[in-house]
Design a protein around this motif. Structure first.
Motif, mmCIF file in Angstrom:
data_model
loop_
_atom_site.group_PDB
_atom_site.id
_atom_site.type_symbol
_atom_site.label_atom_id
_atom_site.label_comp_id
_atom_site.label_asym_id
_atom_site.label_seq_id
_atom_site.Cartn_x
_atom_site.Cartn_y
_atom_site.Cartn_z
ATOM 1 N N ALA A 239 -29.144 56.658 -19.209
ATOM 2 C CA ALA A 239 -28.703 55.299 -19.312
ATOM 3 C C ALA A 239 -29.517 54.533 -20.499
ATOM 4 O O ALA A 239 -28.918 53.750 -21.293
ATOM 5 C CB ALA A 239 -29.213 54.538 -18.099
ATOM 6 N N GLN A 240 -30.734 54.866 -20.602
ATOM 7 C CA GLN A 240 -31.520 54.308 -21.820
ATOM 8 C C GLN A 240 -31.013 54.794 -23.250
ATOM 9 O O GLN A 240 -30.757 54.047 -24.246
ATOM 10 C CB GLN A 240 -32.961 54.719 -21.876
ATOM 11 N N SER B 299 -22.328 50.328 -13.552
ATOM 12 C CA SER B 299 -23.778 50.532 -13.429
ATOM 13 C C SER B 299 -24.105 51.714 -13.294
ATOM 14 O O SER B 299 -23.786 52.778 -12.747
ATOM 15 C CB SER B 299 -24.136 49.934 -11.808
ATOM 16 N N CYS B 300 -25.452 51.955 -14.060
ATOM 17 C CA CYS B 300 -25.903 53.209 -14.385
ATOM 18 C C CYS B 300 -27.559 53.127 -14.497
ATOM 19 O O CYS B 300 -27.977 52.548 -15.192
ATOM 20 C CB CYS B 300 -25.436 53.953 -15.573
ATOM 21 N N ALA B 301 -28.089 53.765 -13.238
ATOM 22 C CA ALA B 301 -29.696 53.611 -13.319
ATOM 23 C C ALA B 301 -30.004 52.037 -13.026
ATOM 24 O O ALA B 301 -29.308 51.415 -12.257
ATOM 25 C CB ALA B 301 -30.398 54.220 -14.292
ATOM 26 N N ASP B 302 -30.872 51.562 -13.920
ATOM 27 C CA ASP B 302 -30.857 49.880 -13.771
ATOM 28 C C ASP B 302 -30.381 49.376 -15.064
ATOM 29 O O ASP B 302 -30.821 48.143 -15.381
ATOM 30 C CB ASP B 302 -32.503 49.577 -13.568
ATOM 31 N N ASN C 286 -30.375 43.433 -19.433
ATOM 32 C CA ASN C 286 -30.716 44.928 -19.110
ATOM 33 C C ASN C 286 -32.176 45.026 -19.344
ATOM 34 O O ASN C 286 -32.823 44.335 -20.357
ATOM 35 C CB ASN C 286 -30.043 46.019 -20.015
ATOM 36 N N PRO C 287 -32.815 46.019 -18.983
ATOM 37 C CA PRO C 287 -34.143 46.269 -19.175
ATOM 38 C C PRO C 287 -34.377 46.763 -20.818
ATOM 39 O O PRO C 287 -33.703 47.665 -21.199
ATOM 40 C CB PRO C 287 -34.910 47.397 -18.244
ATOM 41 N N ILE C 288 -35.464 46.264 -21.319
ATOM 42 C CA ILE C 288 -35.468 46.731 -22.876
ATOM 43 C C ILE C 288 -36.466 47.704 -22.813
ATOM 44 O O ILE C 288 -37.756 47.631 -22.484
ATOM 45 C CB ILE C 288 -36.127 45.575 -23.518
#
Length: 152
Positions: free
Chosen positions: A11-12, A70-73, A100-102
């Motif tokens: 996902a990242q 949606s994939c992971a967070d 999204n988380p950076i």
């Protein structure tokens, strides 16, 4: 190959590819990589289609929707297919406050991870190597080759 990386790392990598695709002059390869990786994750039940969102800036001033995945967070948007309009709920406008988380990952590493995950036989394209200039390829200065200065 697909078991080599966790869903969070994949996902990242998709996030990094998507971020670079938004500013790339030719983004087709990057968006294709993102789309294929998300399709495979959905097929493996490691990502899920949540619903449809209205597109913020639609082309030709027509209402358009995109699929929220949606994939992971992380959350991603892709183009919908016909069956998505029948199967998924419409969530309305995109929530502009959610981000999204950076996390940082270089484009080269992200492409490498996704290419291995997809099992692509060819590695990502590399920039062509410039050949060194030899004496035979160098142009002679204009001063020494012009007829006026030649021989004076």
């Amino acid at each position: 190959m697909s078991e080599q990386y966790s869903v969070e790392i994949l996902a990242q990598a998709i996030y990094a590819v998507n971020k670079h695709a938004k500013t790339a002059p030719d983004n087709r390869e990057l968006y294709s990589l993102k789309k294929r990786a998300l399709q495979k994750l959905i097929g493996e039940k490691k990502a899920k289609k949540i619903g449809l969102h209205f597109v913020d800036r639609p082309q030709y001033s027509q209402q358009q929707s995109s699929v929220l995945i949606s994939c992971a967070d992380y959350y991603f948007h892709t183009l919908p297919q016909k069956e998505d309009f029948k199967a998924l709920p419409h969530l309305g406008k995109l929530d502009a406050h959610y981000r999204n988380p950076i996390r940082h990952m270089g484009l080269k590493k992200a492409k490498e991870i996704l290419t291995l995950f997809l099992g692509d036989p060819k590695p990502p394209l590399k920039k062509p190597i410039k050949k060194p200039i030899t004496n035979q390829n160098k142009k002679k200065p204009f001063l020494h080759t012009s007829s006026y200065f030649h021989g004076h």
